[in-house]
Design an enzyme around this catalytic site. Structure first.
Site, PDB file in Angstrom:
ATOM      1  N   LYS A 169       0.876  -1.167   0.000  1.00  0.00           N
ATOM      2  CA  LYS A 169       0.000   0.000   0.000  1.00  0.00           C
ATOM      3  C   LYS A 169       0.913   1.216   0.000  1.00  0.00           C
ATOM      4  O   LYS A 169       1.687   1.436   0.930  1.00  0.00           O
ATOM      5  CB  LYS A 169      -0.897   0.017   1.234  1.00  0.00           C
ATOM      6  N   GLY A 200      -7.457   9.781   9.836  1.00  0.00           N
ATOM      7  CA  GLY A 200      -7.561   9.840  11.291  1.00  0.00           C
ATOM      8  C   GLY A 200      -8.620  10.786  11.808  1.00  0.00           C
ATOM      9  O   GLY A 200      -8.822  10.904  13.011  1.00  0.00           O
ATOM     10  N   ALA A 210      -9.296   5.981   4.678  1.00  0.00           N
ATOM     11  CA  ALA A 210      -9.042   7.213   5.453  1.00  0.00           C
ATOM     12  C   ALA A 210     -10.308   8.012   5.666  1.00  0.00           C
ATOM     13  O   ALA A 210     -11.002   8.386   4.718  1.00  0.00           O
ATOM     14  CB  ALA A 210      -7.996   8.108   4.801  1.00  0.00           C
ATOM     15  N   GLY A 211     -10.568   8.275   6.927  1.00  0.00           N
ATOM     16  CA  GLY A 211     -11.651   9.189   7.292  1.00  0.00           C
ATOM     17  C   GLY A 211     -12.962   8.516   7.653  1.00  0.00           C
ATOM     18  O   GLY A 211     -13.839   9.162   8.225  1.00  0.00           O
ATOM     19  N   ASN A 220      -9.037   2.257   9.913  1.00  0.00           N
ATOM     20  CA  ASN A 220      -8.119   2.080  11.032  1.00  0.00           C
ATOM     21  C   ASN A 220      -8.607   2.901  12.233  1.00  0.00           C
ATOM     22  O   ASN A 220      -9.101   2.344  13.201  1.00  0.00           O
ATOM     23  CB  ASN A 220      -6.695   2.498  10.616  1.00  0.00           C
ATOM     24  N   THR A 221      -8.544   4.230  12.115  1.00  0.00           N
ATOM     25  CA  THR A 221      -8.896   5.087  13.257  1.00  0.00           C
ATOM     26  C   THR A 221     -10.341   4.880  13.710  1.00  0.00           C
ATOM     27  O   THR A 221     -10.626   4.905  14.913  1.00  0.00           O
ATOM     28  CB  THR A 221      -8.678   6.558  12.878  1.00  0.00           C
TER      29      THR A 221
END
Lengths: 268, 268, 268, 268
Positions: free
Chosen positions: A106, A167, A193-194, A215-216
């Site tokens: 990635k 994040g 992301a996001g 992830n976050t």
């Protein structure tokens, strides 16, 4: 395609491929920001078949054990986070291969320290270079159609556009531009992301994304494993809704038909 | 509460009650606008434990068979659709009871032929009257906090606020006002009307709704049974996300921690 | 700064500069898609001090008279629309200079025929080349922070990010990413493309944009001159709101103070 | 209707009436939450022709001077804020008449102390009662179509729906339901409460509102008079945009026509 007896669509028949591997899960889980124990629980609850891990030269930011935390059979997707130029990203990918992570990578090139916005131009350069070296490249980008075209031309294996700043848990702020990429580019589109809520990942799948990475959104939840489970189900739901074909949207209301779904004193 | 071995939260432990019955599914399915065969498939795929059906005097709009289409063990929730005044709604509920549907009723009073907006004031009147007659009343309303307070005072068993005009598939246009009701009213809040995509039902659950009801969103999909399945999973996902406690939302980005989720050339 | 007698802020004191010229109007008007007569009326009603015009080699798409339609004293801003590469854009800018339009140029490089998305990487290349040739360059881009940084480094005089696909009248779909550019880049930010309603231009100014450019939003209105007037006033309103400093946003309600704005039976 | 010479639409010809009076300004200013000196400046900068003031029994919350702060010729619109029932509102309106404020009244009935949501049912009752007593009633409501119909039937002179909870500056959260009222009700619709930015008031006017009322959006700004001016211009802009007829919205982009707005090396 739906098993009417058990009430479940035949999910295993709805698979996708990358680098010659076939996946039935469309949820890619990140492993940053939480403990290795939680990563293991999250992977299981998510039903994830791919997990990303950061790769860094030892000494810089010593760590370890993450690979042990990932259940057997799960594909490890090394990322180049921390790279601020194409060259650094290429070196990090080479390190990952050297460490035994294989050819899948990635690609992240992020020079901006505040909003952590990926550098699309550097990412295109790095992608071309990595493809030449035999890597299977999944580039993380700000969703720009022309960038996506260049990545396709450079041999990228997928496009990974951000939904909002990494994040931030702010959701699908780029939805219209991801939609354009899904419309125009002949590669898997993995929203990354996001995504902070399962509903947002579900919407991305309804729009036609191939998969979502989170992830976050998982790592910052109160109950990490439970949130991983929730994202996993929401992504499946969004995928099946896409396959089902959503209904039309009306400006006005529309009453139920009087012909069906009615019981009367005669009908009994 | 999550079974880490199988990766599944113990969903059956997360139940809710209405009229003395306990439900583990939080998806109430409508049965209008599609064939009885599809209703049966949809109920199974949705995992729904409650299905609404319209009740009308026979002769008016003859129909039948809907009750046979609903699998055994599923609770039938008769609704008063077609009623334009409190009096009509009360008569329709009485008819439902007479037809053997019991005391549970979804109360709808809709005089407006174009946008099909429920009449909140008439609904409050009808609710009070039905509660007096021993019904367990689930009133469908435009989400107005003061109306919700009056319904609570009148003995309603839940509040069923609309997300957008019924049948429109326009989603959660009233989200901020549903949020206020969830915040202030001590009754189950079941979002009803307008949910056209699983992601929208998922968001309603993340906001703290007790359950969601969907009819048109399923009935107008290309593959009805599959869409029912998708809504069912999205609602479970939203519920579990609520229980997990979603992460904070940031204005800016936030990089992954350098401490976890990293592999290095030393770590191996 | 506000003249309390006439009730008007001293607008003329709130100016901005580009290429050594000072402007008090923050509304840049496009001249495509409508007749020269309407352009003249629109410029007057808008109070525009800058008007963009397309530049093309004669023969290709013969036309004329546009320059005569622009009132004296208004700055003509030639654009390179129709260019699909940096080289074409540079040639078009050179032609504009040759035709007497001076050194100011709005740089557009758009290879994508369907969504007309600008090519950010080519735009950066063209910008650098044009700055070297002595042009004052206003590049039109998809709002990507890293691109904006590169344009700033290349000597651009402003950044012109799109709000939504050109000609779509879809508004500020990129608002969060324009906000980041306004936050981070030390150049005038002129929002361009997609603004279809005066309220959208007003919001862009409230966010801190230096100016707005509109073409389709005016050209496709029922009454072109009136809509030009409306955009002009909305842009002034948004600018003054930015200067005034908008009030805080609350999650809940807040009643009026009981101390002010009250008349009583004693007060009279 | 537009004066092409001066570039200004003939605004004075676009008037509206209430209680036999004609107004050219469509901006109603509230006078709560800021000093009398600022109110005077704000009224001038806003160009407001109507200002609301709260009416209370003296002793309760002693105050005064607000009427002196309102410039001559401006219509004072007393409101019944502080009333939690229909009866209280009727008494407050009677007090206002007694104090010389005339028959015009903005009706507010707000029992909810936290979100300050108006009680629609009580408001309908109070409206009917006040109309019987010869008042010209402008009721403030949560935008519910059926309530609006009842108010129309009760003889209300306008409908004043909230955009979001009063004092919150959260904007047009109810836009779709205000749109329905504008569509269906044959009375002036004056959007009130929650408008925190001029762009939001502008959008309300574009949607077809007759006027907007703002209090907190002005009172909490850094520069109150300047913000009043900005709201005034934005409301004019929105009104003229409505009259002009906004352009179509496209899913995709649309390039400028090659026929107009082009200069070539032949054309000169």
């Amino acid at each position: 395609m739906t098993d009417m007896k058990t009430g479940a669509p035949a999910l295993e028949q709805d698979s996708w491929q990358i680098a010659g591997k076939t996946f039935t899960s469309r949820f890619i889980l990140g492993s940053g920001k939480y403990s290795n124990e939680l990563v293991e629980a999250a992977v299981r609850c998510a039903g994830a078949q791919i997990v990303t891990v950061a790769v860094r030269r030892a000494g810089a930011t010593g760590a370890g054990g993450i690979l042990e935390a990932i259940p057997a059979g799960v594909t490890v997707l090394p990322n180049t986070s921390g790279s601020t130029t194409a060259e650094e990203a290429v070196r990090t990918a080479a390190l990952a291969r050297e460490l035994g992570c294989g050819d899948l990578v990635k690609l992240e090139v992020i020079p901006d320290p505040k909003y952590l916005m990926p550098d699309n131009a550097e990412t295109v350069r790095a992608c071309a270079s990595l493809v030449e070296r035999g890597f299977t490249v999944l580039p993380y980008v700000y969703p720009d159609l022309n960038t996506a075209r260049e990545l396709e031309a450079a041999g990228a294996a997928a496009i990974m556009p951000l939904g909002s700043p990494i994040g931030s848990n702010r959701g699908l702020l780029t939805r219209e531009f991801i939609r354009i990429i899904i419309d125009e580019i002949n590669l898997p589109v993995i929203v990354d992301a996001g995504l902070g809520r399962p509903s947002e990942a579900c919407e991305a799948m309804e729009m036609g994304a191939t998969a979502c990475m989170v992830n976050t959104g998982v790592a910052t939840a109160g109950d990490v494993a439970r949130m991983a489970w929730a994202f996993g189900r929401a992504i499946e739901a969004g995928r099946q809704a896409r396959l089902a074909g959503p209904g039309r949207v009306l400006d006005r209301a529309s009453a139920s038909s009087p012909i069906t779904g009615v019981i009367t004193n005669q009908a009994r």
